[in-house]
Write an enzyme that holds these catalytic residues in place. Structure first.
Site, mmCIF file in Angstrom:
data_model
loop_
_atom_site.group_PDB
_atom_site.id
_atom_site.type_symbol
_atom_site.label_atom_id
_atom_site.label_comp_id
_atom_site.label_asym_id
_atom_site.label_seq_id
_atom_site.Cartn_x
_atom_site.Cartn_y
_atom_site.Cartn_z
ATOM 1 N N TYR A 127 -11.232 5.544 -9.443
ATOM 2 C CA TYR A 127 -10.796 6.109 -8.156
ATOM 3 C C TYR A 127 -10.619 7.614 -8.212
ATOM 4 O O TYR A 127 -10.027 8.196 -7.290
ATOM 5 C CB TYR A 127 -9.447 5.513 -7.727
ATOM 6 C CG TYR A 127 -9.346 4.017 -7.824
ATOM 7 C CD1 TYR A 127 -10.189 3.196 -7.092
ATOM 8 C CD2 TYR A 127 -8.395 3.422 -8.642
ATOM 9 C CE1 TYR A 127 -10.083 1.820 -7.177
ATOM 10 C CE2 TYR A 127 -8.280 2.049 -8.733
ATOM 11 C CZ TYR A 127 -9.133 1.251 -7.998
ATOM 12 O OH TYR A 127 -9.018 -0.109 -8.084
ATOM 13 N N ARG A 167 -8.155 3.619 -13.746
ATOM 14 C CA ARG A 167 -7.979 4.200 -12.409
ATOM 15 C C ARG A 167 -8.565 5.606 -12.284
ATOM 16 O O ARG A 167 -9.049 5.981 -11.225
ATOM 17 C CB ARG A 167 -6.509 4.193 -12.004
ATOM 18 C CG ARG A 167 -5.933 2.784 -11.873
ATOM 19 C CD ARG A 167 -4.601 2.733 -11.147
ATOM 20 N NE ARG A 167 -4.766 3.054 -9.725
ATOM 21 C CZ ARG A 167 -4.546 4.223 -9.187
ATOM 22 N NH1 ARG A 167 -4.107 5.221 -9.926
ATOM 23 N NH2 ARG A 167 -4.757 4.433 -7.909
ATOM 24 N N CYS A 193 -17.024 5.112 -25.481
ATOM 25 C CA CYS A 193 -18.319 5.789 -25.511
ATOM 26 C C CYS A 193 -18.788 6.093 -24.106
ATOM 27 O O CYS A 193 -19.751 5.499 -23.601
ATOM 28 C CB CYS A 193 -19.330 4.899 -26.218
ATOM 29 S SG CYS A 193 -19.101 5.020 -27.968
ATOM 30 N N GLU A 194 -18.108 6.985 -23.458
ATOM 31 C CA GLU A 194 -18.419 7.268 -22.071
ATOM 32 C C GLU A 194 -17.772 8.603 -21.701
ATOM 33 O O GLU A 194 -16.575 8.795 -21.930
ATOM 34 C CB GLU A 194 -17.827 6.145 -21.209
ATOM 35 C CG GLU A 194 -18.393 6.111 -19.874
ATOM 36 C CD GLU A 194 -18.578 4.692 -19.317
ATOM 37 O OE1 GLU A 194 -18.644 4.627 -18.117
ATOM 38 O OE2 GLU A 194 -18.663 3.704 -20.070
ATOM 39 N N TYR A 229 -1.672 -1.507 -11.747
ATOM 40 C CA TYR A 229 -3.127 -1.536 -11.939
ATOM 41 C C TYR A 229 -3.546 -0.841 -13.233
ATOM 42 O O TYR A 229 -4.656 -0.326 -13.334
ATOM 43 C CB TYR A 229 -3.843 -0.947 -10.710
ATOM 44 C CG TYR A 229 -3.366 -1.590 -9.429
ATOM 45 C CD1 TYR A 229 -3.736 -2.893 -9.112
ATOM 46 C CD2 TYR A 229 -2.505 -0.924 -8.567
ATOM 47 C CE1 TYR A 229 -3.263 -3.506 -7.953
ATOM 48 C CE2 TYR A 229 -2.025 -1.521 -7.409
ATOM 49 C CZ TYR A 229 -2.405 -2.809 -7.110
ATOM 50 O OH TYR A 229 -1.940 -3.409 -5.965
ATOM 51 N N GLY A 255 0.780 -1.238 0.000
ATOM 52 C CA GLY A 255 0.000 0.000 0.000
ATOM 53 C C GLY A 255 0.805 1.278 0.000
ATOM 54 O O GLY A 255 0.233 2.358 0.146
ATOM 55 N N GLU A 262 4.326 -6.385 1.404
ATOM 56 C CA GLU A 262 3.841 -6.778 0.071
ATOM 57 C C GLU A 262 3.652 -5.577 -0.851
ATOM 58 O O GLU A 262 2.521 -5.275 -1.246
ATOM 59 C CB GLU A 262 2.490 -7.495 0.220
ATOM 60 C CG GLU A 262 2.569 -8.806 0.940
ATOM 61 C CD GLU A 262 1.196 -9.391 1.267
ATOM 62 O OE1 GLU A 262 1.128 -10.573 1.556
ATOM 63 O OE2 GLU A 262 0.194 -8.636 1.232
HETATM 64 N N1 LLP Z 1 -1.207 -6.935 -0.170
HETATM 65 C C1 LLP Z 1 -2.542 -7.097 -0.209
HETATM 66 C C2 LLP Z 1 -3.169 -8.046 0.690
HETATM 67 C C3 LLP Z 1 -3.312 -6.345 -1.089
HETATM 68 O O1 LLP Z 1 -4.620 -6.499 -1.093
HETATM 69 C C4 LLP Z 1 -2.684 -5.419 -1.948
HETATM 70 C C5 LLP Z 1 -3.475 -4.620 -2.869
HETATM 71 C C6 LLP Z 1 -1.295 -5.290 -1.898
HETATM 72 C C7 LLP Z 1 -0.580 -6.063 -0.993
HETATM 73 C C8 LLP Z 1 -0.531 -4.360 -2.790
HETATM 74 O O2 LLP Z 1 -0.890 -3.043 -2.624
HETATM 75 P P1 LLP Z 1 -0.005 -1.897 -3.310
HETATM 76 O O3 LLP Z 1 1.348 -1.914 -2.661
HETATM 77 O O4 LLP Z 1 0.105 -2.241 -4.756
HETATM 78 O O5 LLP Z 1 -0.772 -0.662 -3.094
HETATM 79 N N2 LLP Z 1 -6.577 -1.377 -7.934
HETATM 80 C C9 LLP Z 1 -6.271 -0.386 -6.903
HETATM 81 C C10 LLP Z 1 -5.469 -0.962 -5.805
HETATM 82 C C11 LLP Z 1 -6.095 -2.179 -5.199
HETATM 83 C C12 LLP Z 1 -5.106 -2.880 -4.379
HETATM 84 C C13 LLP Z 1 -5.609 -4.196 -3.929
HETATM 85 N N3 LLP Z 1 -4.726 -4.817 -3.037
HETATM 86 C C14 LLP Z 1 -5.569 0.792 -7.547
HETATM 87 O O6 LLP Z 1 -5.431 0.805 -8.761
HETATM 88 O O7 LLP Z 1 -5.201 1.724 -6.859
#
Ligand code: LLP
Length: 461
Positions: free
Chosen positions: A362, A358, A389-390, A419, A272, A314
């Site tokens: 978001y 995104r 078309c949006e 993403y 995250g 992660e």
């Molecule tokens: N670990 C777990 C359990 C997760 O659910 C996620 C992301 C990560 C690690 C990795 O998160 P990161 O470091 O990439 O932020 N599609 C959304 C983000 C959804 C993330 C879902 N889980 C976006 O485009 O911002």
């Protein structure tokens, strides 16, 4: 951790963080991968001039800076010494990238059967794979256990039962973690915050469910419970959420020690970590993150009289996000008059929400730059939109672009690695773009562009 300017404040038609550039041709280095540069207006990444690259592969295309990806992976590995660093494959995964992850000494987090298959195709050691998901099927669990997946992250009581019965029945050991929700309101978009109570992931600590899940798993034969897992959300800049979460998770760890006589050996803090999409974002370095998170955990462990567990993280976005940009060709340009005598230049490109959802999903911000030439025209307030078309099909909501931007120009959007391709769709029967790796002046297609034949492969006529 660092900061993010408070969103939502506007001066007229553009947000306050968006400053009129002194030179509309210049790159803002913080938003680009390490090897990106411009010479006479021509964007070069990994030593490859973008106009040459698209002459071969066409647009839209995702351009992946291999050296930058590897460097970010190494930076996390080296900063988080003593941790296991799992690259979150959901951000972007293909066979070659899974190999890079393994070569750079990282482990891999997958969250579906498909991602697991990619990892196996890349010959990632199953012991170094973490398997997530709130709704893994019994078949998926069986496969993961049979492969010897390093850890399966358990997300519900149904899954506790499934895993216990598969482990008992097959006699194979299931190594698992318990995903907990710490009740933290992460300061990020609601759809990507995951540790507040009212959502689908994990076991609540405050309700006692997390403790109960641990109790049941400790009692199950052939189940090796490694520890607790807490992921509070994505694109987070502020460490206060991690701090509150760590305190609550370690309080649970202490309760497990006291009432179940077990000190769980591991703890995963999730991913995250935020990146810079625009100048309003000021992310931390892996080194600063590592120091902060380690200090938080050590402090809380001292408070509870706990040994510091073996830690893991992660990160997905913070590794692959800045490593990729998307290159588009401008198709049409339209100046739209707004209230107050100002106007906005709508620049339509040959992709859109099918290659980057995104912005629509978001309300994300991105930036863009002209990639194939220099311009002497002054900046105009632009909006990069797609061809779908949006009306919400927007790639970059606000950016200053050269006033002479015209059909045929190339523009590039940085920070699309996470993403972007992984959430791409065939909306309007769009063909998903290729991912082209660049390094030392060479380009290599890792994922090819889809063709009409790919679309027709599933439409049986
Ligand atoms: N670990 C777990 C359990 C997760 O659910 C996620 C992301 C990560 C690690 C990795 O998160 P990161 O470091 O990439 O932020 N599609 C959304 C983000 C959804 C993330 C879902 N889980 C976006 O485009 O911002």
């Amino acid at each position: 951790m660092s900061g993010h300017a408070s969103p939502g404040s506007f001066t007229g038609t553009s947000p306050v963080w968006l400053k009129t550039p002194d030179d509309v041709n210049a790159l803002v280095p913080e938003l680009w991968s390490a090897t990106a540069e411009k010479t006479d207006g021509v964007l070069t990444v990994g030593g490859v001039a973008v106009p040459d690259l698209v002459a071969n592969v066409n647009t839209p295309a995702y351009v992946l800076d291999e050296a930058d990806f590897r460097e970010r992976a190494r930076a996390f590995r080296d900063a988080f010494t003593g941790y296991d660093v799992y690259y979150a494959g959901k951000a972007f995964l293909c066979t070659e990238v899974a190999r890079w992850v393994q070569q750079e000494g990282l482990s891999l987090d997958v969250c579906s059967d498909g991602e697991l298959s990619v990892a196996l195709r890349a010959e990632v050691d199953p012991a170094r794979i973490g398997y997530h998901g709130n709704n893994k099927t019994p078949m998926e669990l069986r496969r993961a256990i049979a492969l010897g997946v390093g850890r399966i992250i358990i997300d519900s009581f149904d899954e506790v039962e499934r895993i216990a019965s598969i482990a008992a029945e097959t006699g194979m050991t299931a190594r698992v973690m318990v995903r907990v929700t710490a009740g933290v309101e992460a300061h990020t978009h609601e759809y990507i915050a995951t540790a507040h109570e009212d959502q689908k992931f994990g076991f609540s600590i405050s309700s006692g469910d997390a403790f109960e899940a641990v109790r049941r798993l400790l009692a199950a034969p052939n189940v090796d419970l490694r520890g607790l897992h807490s992921h509070i959300g994505s694109q987070i800049f502020d460490s206060s959420g991690f701090e509150v979460a760590a305190r609550r998770v370690l309080a649970l760890q202490a309760r497990i020690r006291d009432e179940l006589s077990t000190e769980l050996p591991e703890l995963d803090l999730g991913g995250g970590f935020g990146i810079a999409y625009t100048t309003q974002d000021d992310p931390s370095t892996p080194k600063a993150l590592a120091e902060e998170l380690t200090a938080i955990v050590e402090h809380e462990c001292r408070g509870f009289g706990l040994a510091v567990p073996h830690l893991s993280i992660e990160p997905g976005r913070a590794i692959v996000g800045p490593s990729m940009c998307t290159v588009y060709t401008v198709g049409t340009v339209k100046e739209v008059a707004l209230d107050g005598g100002v106007s906005r230049t709508y620049v339509s490109v040959d992709g859109g929400m099918s290659d980057n959802i995104r912005t629509a999903l978001y309300d994300a911000d991105y930036s863009a730059t002209l990639a194939g030439r220099t311009s002497s025209a002054g900046p105009v307030l632009g909006r990069v939109v797609g061809k779908h078309c949006e009306a919400g099909d927007i790639v970059v909501k606000h950016e200053f672009l050269p006033g002479d931007i015209a059909p045929g120009d190339l523009i590039a959007v940085p920070g699309t690695g996470a993403y972007g391709r992984s959430m791409a769709s065939n909306y309007n029967h769009a063909l998903r773009p290729p991912v082209v790796a660049v390094r030392d002046g060479e380009s290599r297609v890792l994922v090819r562009r889809e063709t009409e034949a790919d679309l027709f492969a599933t439409d049986l006529g």
